[in-house]
Design an enzyme around this catalytic site. Structure first.
Site, short mmCIF file in Angstrom:
data_model
loop_
_atom_site.label_atom_id
_atom_site.label_comp_id
_atom_site.label_asym_id
_atom_site.label_seq_id
_atom_site.Cartn_x
_atom_site.Cartn_y
_atom_site.Cartn_z
N GLU A 456 0.81 -1.21 0.00
CA GLU A 456 0.00 0.00 0.00
C GLU A 456 0.85 1.27 0.00
OE1 GLU A 456 -2.75 -0.08 3.28
OE2 GLU A 456 -1.27 -0.82 4.69
N ASP A 480 -4.77 3.03 0.26
CA ASP A 480 -3.55 3.77 0.60
C ASP A 480 -2.59 3.85 -0.57
OD1 ASP A 480 -3.80 4.80 3.22
OD2 ASP A 480 -3.77 2.76 3.99
N CYS A 527 -7.49 -5.84 -1.36
CA CYS A 527 -8.45 -5.69 -0.26
C CYS A 527 -8.88 -4.24 -0.09
CB CYS A 527 -7.89 -6.26 1.03
SG CYS A 527 -6.43 -5.40 1.61
#
Ligand code: PEP
Ligand code: MG
Length: 589
Positions: A456, A480, A527
């Site tokens: 991320e 992110d 995710c």
């Protein structure tokens, strides 16, 4: 007068209901509906709270009267008089009774609702002296709330938010069964969690971005929500009728009967679509060309697990464990409490794998405590996630021990957020080893885990080979990854238009991560919110992704896309999207 407020569409669907304005500072007040039999006692509770505060003030007035005139602070005397007057204000007393009797709000909710109503009137006063009395009103309300503490009526499980769909229903019954829509300047993710039981049929906030954690929790609750609606909490009044269009990101205030009818129709359409999708529940997620796709759930609390199973998830791809740590005024959960929570999630998934992410507090998930200095300068770039954990190894090992112990009860994967440095990877692995050794020494049973890292931060995506040397699997946190690749604060609505999942740089990092994992035979999933966004499902499939983790409410819609996809055809197209200067332009082709 009907008017519309535009914000960001964050959680799908239409909600129609009355506005409940909640001051940000008062969100932590309990919000629940009373049973009719509790009304009298609840009104009495407020009366007792008011009396207790009035007595306190009388006592103070008395002690002041014993002082000599020289020692008597004039301002204090005047202030106490004002407080007493406000406490006995008819509008406050009658208003609170109204919310309790006619709406069945619990006492604290009724009190803060009436505070909002009167507070607005103060805001509109010309006279500055009178306007400033609002803070006195807030102070006495605060004191009454404190006086009432500890004698709350038992909360009735909230079943009252009947989702009435017809306009006729809504107009006929204007009292307790009307859905309510929460309007606030700002809600923290942990504030949102306390509304998870369903008091509200929709949410509107002035601030927040599409992938802010407040928006993420709203989506996980599957309740229409609009964030970043700027002035909504100033323009909307307590009890206004509202339509929340969670798909268009629009809030319609005081809708005319024609508009209500139109949205009532749309609302039924959403229900019909849901009904249609539910037929896919037991259909395996396999593409037209036979590729199996894993659809996993993102959860925030252990008791979300059964709902994930019911929604057709084949496991939990992201358990955001930080929600166990937030909203507790800094009192961290100890090993036993964490172990019980992780074990509950594992058992709730009935043998399906659970990916527990180690604590990821900081940035827009504040701990709300002085426990550890939270990075104030630029919290998204500060001491968050794994950095926060490594700054306090004892706290981290406590969590690692709890996760390892829960792994004795079913398949567990452990996922580490925000890694960027080899040194962090090494420290993390060493602490996992330490936790194992300690458990062995203490004779506590623990299970095997697969260990994964989140990708991320662009730095992580650019050093995949190193990551893959140390980890069993990777999970791409696109929320992110987009934030850090594009330097866009994901929680800041003023730059939300620049938050672009299809930016070529973002796509390249995502594509390379998927390709490298596939080449090395390591599993990889997404995710972040992209995984549940049906507009990019085909693209991710074309890039080789076979594991998606999302809010349970999105699973069937994504499954529908999977069932219609042929990855052998999508591959070439995905490659051209990836090479395009403007990938968005290629998306429809
Ligand atoms: C992400 O960053 O994409 C992610 C899944 O983690 P979080 O949204 O909790 O930061
Ligand atoms: Mg993240």
């Amino acid at each position: 007068m009907t008017f519309a407020i535009h914000g960001l569409a964050v959680a799908h669907g239409i909600a129609i209901g009355r506005a409940v304005l909640v001051a940000s500072s008062r969100v932590d007040v309990a919000h629940y509906f009373l049973d009719a039999s509790q009304v009298a006692n609840e009104i009495d509770r407020v009366r007792r709270g008011r009396n207790a505060v009035a007595e306190e003030i009388h006592r103070l007035q008395h002690s002041i009267s014993l002082m000599g005139p020289k020692d008597t602070p004039h301002e204090l005397k005047a202030l106490l008089d004002v407080h007493l007057m406000l406490l006995q204000d008819e509008e406050l007393i009658e208003g609170v009774k109204h919310w309790i009797k006619d709406r069945l709000y619990n006492a604290e909710w009724a009190l803060t609702t009436q505070l909002e109503v009167i507070g607005r009137q103060f805001d509109e006063m010309e006279d500055e002296y009178l306007r400033e009395r609002k803070s006195d009103l807030e102070q006495i309300t605060e004191r009454v709330l404190r006086a009432m503490q500890g004698e709350a009526a038992p909360a009735i499980p909230v079943a009252r938010v009947a989702r009435k769909t017809s306009q006729a229903d809504l107009l006929l019954d204007d009292t307790v069964d009307v859905p309510l829509v929460l309007v606030a300047h700002e809600l923290s993710p942990s504030d949102m969690l306390q509304f998870k039981q369903g008091v509200f049929a929709g949410f509107v906030t002035d601030v927040g971005g599409k992938t802010s954690h407040t928006a993420i929790v709203a989506r996980s609750m599957d309740i229409p929500a609009v964030v970043g609606a700027r002035t909504a909490s100033q323009l909307i009044r307590q009890d206004d009728w509202l339509i929340i269009d969670g798909d268009a990101g629009v809030v319609i205030v005081d809708p005319s009967p024609i508009i209500l009818a139109e949205y009532g129709f749309k609302q039924r359409q959403v229900e019909l679509d849901r009904g249609r999708l539910s037929r896919l529940l037991n259909t395996p997620a396999v593409t037209l060309d036979g590729q199996k796709v894993e659809l996993l759930a993102n959860i925030e609390m252990p008791d979300d697990a059964p709902a994930a199973v019911r929604a057709g998830a084949v496991g939990v791809g992201l358990f955001r464990s930080e929600f166990l740590f937030m909203g507790r005024h800094g009192k961290l959960p100890d090993e036993e409490e964490q172990y019980r929570a992780y074990r509950q999630a594992v058992e709730g998934m009935q043998g399906l794998p659970v990916t527990i992410r180690t604590v990821d507090v900081g940035a827009d998930k504040p701990m709300g405590s002085p426990y550890k200095e939270e990075s104030q300068l630029n919290p998204a770039l500060g001491l968050r996630a794994i950095r926060w954990s490594l700054a306090d190894p004892a706290m981290f090992v406590t969590q690692l021990r709890a996760i390892l112990r829960a792994a004795a009860h079913g398949p567990v994967h452990m996922l580490v957020p925000m890694l960027a440095h080899l040194s962090e990877i090494r420290q993390t692995l060493a602490l996992v080893e330490q936790a194992r050794a300690e458990l062995k020494r203490d004779g506590l049973p623990f299970g095997p885990i697969e260990l994964g890292a989140m990708i991320e931060i662009p730095a992580a995506a650019l050093m995949l080979k190193t990551f893959l040397k140390y980890f069993d699997f990777l999970s791409i946190g696109t929320n992110d990854l987009i934030q850090y690749t594009l330097a866009i604060d994901r929680a800041d609505e003023s730059v939300a238009h620049l938050y672009d999942p299809l930016h070529p740089a973002v796509l390249r990092l995502v594509a390379e991560t998927i390709a490298e994992c596939n080449a090395q035979g390591k599993s990889v999933s997404v995710c972040g919110e992209m995984a549940g966004d049906v507009s990019v499902t085909r693209l991710l499939l074309g890039l080789g992704l076979r594991s998606f983790s999302m809010h349970p409410a999105q699973i069937l819609a994504v499954k529908q896309e999977v069932l219609r996809a042929d990855t052998s055809q999508l591959r070439g197209w995905a490659e051209s999207v990836l090479q395009a200067d403007d990938p968005q332009a290629f998306m429809g082709s």
